[in-house]
Design a protein around this motif. Structure first.
Motif, PDB file in Angstrom:
ATOM      1  N   UNK A 170       0.837  -1.210   0.000  1.00 55.74           N
ATOM      2  CA  UNK A 170       0.000   0.000   0.000  1.00 55.74           C
ATOM      3  C   UNK A 170       0.867   1.254   0.000  1.00 55.74           C
ATOM      4  N   UNK A 171       1.996   1.203   0.688  1.00 56.94           N
ATOM      5  CA  UNK A 171       2.862   2.379   0.789  1.00 56.94           C
ATOM      6  C   UNK A 171       3.432   2.798  -0.563  1.00 56.94           C
ATOM      7  N   UNK A 172       3.524   1.843  -1.489  1.00 57.84           N
ATOM      8  CA  UNK A 172       4.031   2.177  -2.835  1.00 57.84           C
ATOM      9  C   UNK A 172       2.922   2.061  -3.880  1.00 57.84           C
ATOM     10  N   UNK A 173       1.665   2.066  -3.388  1.00 60.13           N
ATOM     11  CA  UNK A 173       0.479   2.050  -4.255  1.00 60.13           C
ATOM     12  C   UNK A 173       0.415   0.799  -5.128  1.00 60.13           C
ATOM     13  N   UNK A 174       0.842  -0.338  -4.572  1.00 60.31           N
ATOM     14  CA  UNK A 174       0.828  -1.587  -5.320  1.00 60.31           C
ATOM     15  C   UNK A 174      -0.076  -2.639  -4.676  1.00 60.31           C
ATOM     16  N   UNK A 207     -11.757 -15.242 -10.122  1.00 65.79           N
ATOM     17  CA  UNK A 207     -11.466 -14.150  -9.204  1.00 65.79           C
ATOM     18  C   UNK A 207     -10.988 -12.949 -10.006  1.00 65.79           C
ATOM     19  N   UNK A 208     -10.866 -11.853  -9.311  1.00 63.18           N
ATOM     20  CA  UNK A 208     -10.346 -10.637  -9.934  1.00 63.18           C
ATOM     21  C   UNK A 208      -9.414  -9.956  -8.943  1.00 63.18           C
ATOM     22  N   UNK A 209      -8.260  -9.559  -9.400  1.00 61.89           N
ATOM     23  CA  UNK A 209      -7.352  -8.745  -8.595  1.00 61.89           C
ATOM     24  C   UNK A 209      -7.448  -7.313  -9.080  1.00 61.89           C
ATOM     25  N   UNK A 210      -7.840  -6.412  -8.194  1.00 62.34           N
ATOM     26  CA  UNK A 210      -7.956  -5.012  -8.600  1.00 62.34           C
ATOM     27  C   UNK A 210      -7.151  -4.137  -7.657  1.00 62.34           C
ATOM     28  N   UNK A 212      -3.214  -4.870  -3.873  1.00 66.63           N
ATOM     29  CA  UNK A 212      -4.354  -5.320  -4.675  1.00 66.63           C
ATOM     30  C   UNK A 212      -5.321  -6.111  -3.814  1.00 66.63           C
ATOM     31  N   UNK A 213      -6.567  -6.096  -4.238  1.00 63.88           N
ATOM     32  CA  UNK A 213      -7.623  -6.809  -3.516  1.00 63.88           C
ATOM     33  C   UNK A 213      -8.104  -7.978  -4.360  1.00 63.88           C
ATOM     34  N   UNK A 263       3.993 -10.214  -4.793  1.00 62.07           N
ATOM     35  CA  UNK A 263       3.339 -11.489  -4.492  1.00 62.07           C
ATOM     36  C   UNK A 263       2.057 -11.675  -5.299  1.00 62.07           C
ATOM     37  N   UNK A 264       1.419 -10.564  -5.685  1.00 63.87           N
ATOM     38  CA  UNK A 264       0.181 -10.660  -6.464  1.00 63.87           C
ATOM     39  C   UNK A 264       0.450 -11.152  -7.891  1.00 63.87           C
ATOM     40  N   UNK A 265       1.662 -10.924  -8.365  1.00 62.57           N
ATOM     41  CA  UNK A 265       2.018 -11.463  -9.679  1.00 62.57           C
ATOM     42  C   UNK A 265       2.019 -12.988  -9.643  1.00 62.57           C
TER      43      UNK A 265
END
Length: 653
Positions: free
Chosen positions: A328-332, A507-510, A334-335, A490-492
């Motif tokens: 979150x601190x680097x705006x990366x 699912x969707x990662x946004x 995802x939910x 990790x989301x990759x």
């Protein structure tokens, strides 16, 4: 048989001893030409070496000697004893015959006569290490004369300073007598000689346990497992020792304080309070509820009290928060999102399976609940498995004092995963594809557990070759990321693994920043206009489109228009050409008043409850004419020819 060598440079070339060292040469030749208990005669003069081997005696006595050894191994001392005496009478100069008779007498309980035989064995060969070892054992065990025993044990070190097995056996005898300090001396020398001998590692764990040093017992038992390739009795004993010592360690280490200190540090980092509570109704061992997702001013960790080493469970969930905070601190950050549309795809993929259940008499409501549980379960694995690997790495490396907790906790969850994918009734009633993919995720966890603690539970999962190979490939990708992981990467892995396992449609990662911008009215509006998510974009297709566009990023084109065009092609393709033509004219009418690419809120009468952004409207406008009126497309003077060609490729992904 006589063998004669001239003492020259060549002799020292073929026998690996120090040139000119006659004593070393004599010892080597005796060892080399010894066959069983039959030692050759070696005579060395100034010019020659003569080796005399009594081949007749070897041929004559060899069968009897082998028979003697076999009888002793079977414990048939009634037949072995007279045979040993017979051999001694024929060849009293062979030390090993005396040693074996001494062993027989000792096993029969006659320690005095055993000592006499072993003395004879040593008189004929003072370097008979097994005779020395037996003498030490008799004086230690039966005479309780440790001082005399140590004389013989120490002589073993002189004769065979590099024989780790003999040293290990001496240590074992001393340990059984309670003389742990002396035992340690031999065990440590044995492990120094051969650090891959699992018996000695296990013995060291036993000594450590006797000394209430459970940390060392845990360490040595894991080492014993590490160097033991066989799932034998020693492996089982080492495994049990690892578990027992870990359990004792968790009772002596204040793991709760370690977790609380980390939680306090994390509260300062994420600027929100953290609460922890027991909840035995949650579907997993533990979970974290992020404050933002529950409209709270605190994060909440829940865990089941029935699991072992719950301190690890809580720390694991806190690490989820740490990773999310860093991203979150680097705006990366995802939910991970699911909705009715994605769930419907999953249900549809299992339609045949559900039909078979219904034919067997399973109620529709029960089937729906079961499919829902499968959907939730596989999505949890999709999201958690790659992230959990990074988390367990952090716990292991950053908090070594929590390793006993981590070991017990991970072990319990992996064993739970084994049962979930191998138990016959579960296997019988679970869709094959879902079961296999769930097993692959569990295998990845087992691979990581092995890398951390050396315990191999991989085959317990009963994997197919294909499943194991795929798990190894995915785990290999994690290892590559682990080297230099950046926040949010990790989301990759979540996406990559889901794509590889063909689970990316559920699912969707946004981006969290995109999701948080939505108001309650926005969400309600989306639900009202598309309650079942029928018009939503397939997230797996959208991800593939983005990747495809990135690979063409060097071209001069508008990627947003290309993506919207791909959606337009899929929208118009099933329609009759006349219907597309009608829509084309409606878009043309909209275009007459001008379409601003940077504005939203455009609509046409025939596509109800749909709002178009400027670029989306332009994309649909172009595609409708390209399909229905291609001969007039150039008259639109819209500079999107390259985007359209790319969009057609996108629809084939």
């Amino acid at each position: 048989m006589n063998i004669i060598f001239k003492i020259d440079d060549f002799l020292f070339e073929i026998f690996p001893v120090e040139k000119g060292n006659i004593n070393e040469l004599e010892d080597f030749l005796k060892r080399y030409y010894t066959e069983g208990p039959f030692v050759p005669q070696v005579e060395i003069s100034e010019e020659f070496v003569r080796i005399t081997i009594d081949t007749n005696k070897i041929e004559e006595d060899s069968k009897s000697y082998q028979k003697l050894v076999s009888l002793c191994e079977k414990g048939d001392f009634n037949k072995a004893k007279p045979l040993a005496q017979e051999l001694i009478e024929k060849s009293p100069n062979i030390s090993e015959y005396h040693r074996i008779l001494g062993q027989i007498l000792s096993d029969e309980g006659d320690q005095e006569e055993a000592i006499n035989c072993l003395i004879d064995a040593l008189r004929w060969n003072p370097k008979n290490e097994w005779a020395l070892l037996m003498m030490g054992n008799i004086f230690a065990k039966f005479k309780e004369d440790i001082d005399t025993a140590m004389k013989y044990y120490d002589q073993v070190l002189v004769v065979k300073p590099d024989d780790n097995i003999a040293l290990n056996n001496i240590g074992a005898n001393l340990m059984q007598l309670g003389n742990t300090e002396e035992a340690l001396k031999y065990f440590n020398k044995a492990i120094e000689i051969n650090p891959k001998y699992s018996n000695t590692h296990y013995a060291l764990s036993l000594v450590s346990e006797m000394q209430d040093d459970y940390e060392d017992a845990f360490k040595h038992s894991l080492n014993a497992i590490k160097v033991n390739p066989n799932r034998d009795g020693l492996y089982g004993n080492s495994f049990r020792m690892a578990i027992e010592s870990a359990q004792k360690l968790t009772n002596s280490i204040d793991g709760k304080k370690v977790v609380e200190d980390f939680a306090t540090q994390l509260e300062n980092q994420c600027k929100k309070a953290i609460k922890v509570e027991i909840d035995d109704d949650i579907p997993t061992a533990a979970k974290i509820e992020f404050a933002e997702n529950y409209n709270r001013d605190y994060h909440l960790v829940k865990y089941k009290s029935s699991y072992p080493a719950v301190e690890h469970l809580v720390m694991h969930e806190l690490m989820h928060l740490e990773l999310a905070t860093e991203a979150r601190e680097v705006h990366e950050n995802q939910l991970f999102i699911t909705n009715q549309s994605l769930k419907s795809k999953f249900f549809y993929s299992l339609e045949k399976f559900a039909h078979n259940l219904n034919k067997k008499g399973v109620a529709e409501e029960a089937i729906a609940n079961y499919l829902q549980a499968l959907f939730d379960g596989i999505n949890r694995q999709i999201y958690n498995t790659p992230i959990d690997l990074f988390i367990e790495d952090r716990i292991y490396n950053r908090y070594p004092e929590l390793r006993p907790f981590q070991f017990l906790s991970m072990l319990a969850m992996i064993q739970e995963g084994v049962e979930a994918t191998t138990k016959p009734e579960i296997v019988k009633n679970t869709p094959t594809g879902i079961l296999s993919k769930s097993k692959i995720f569990n295998l990845i966890n087992a691979l990581h557990f092995k890398s951390l603690y050396e315990v191999d539970l991989i085959n317990d999962h009963k994997p197919s070759k294909l499943e194991l190979n795929q798990a190894k490939e995915l785990y290999k990708e994690f290892l590559e990321y682990r080297e230099d992981k950046e926040p949010g990467e990790e989301y990759e892995l979540v996406e990559h693994w889901a794509e590889d396992l063909k689970l990316d449609s559920y699912f969707e990662l946004i981006a969290e920043s995109e999701h948080r911008r939505k108001t309650v009215d926005d969400v309600l509006s989306e639900i009202e206009s598309d309650p079942y998510g029928l018009n939503s974009i397939d997230p797996s297709k959208e991800r593939k489109m983005k990747k495809f566009l990135e690979s063409h990023s060097d071209q001069e084109l508008n990627s947003a228009v290309a993506m919207y065009m791909a959606g337009a092609i899929e929208y118009f393709s099933p329609m009759q050409k006349n219907k597309v033509k009608d829509l084309a004219f409606e878009f043309a009418t909209l275009g007459m008043s001008g379409i601003d690419p940077n504005k939203d809120g455009y609509s046409i009468p025939s596509i109800k409850n749909t709002k178009f952004s400027g670029y989306k409207a332009l994309a649909y406008y172009y595609v409708s004419w390209a399909i229905a009126l291609p001969e007039m497309l150039s008259q639109l003077q819209m500079p999107f020819d390259k985007e359209y060609e790319l969009a057609k490729q996108l629809t084939k992904l």
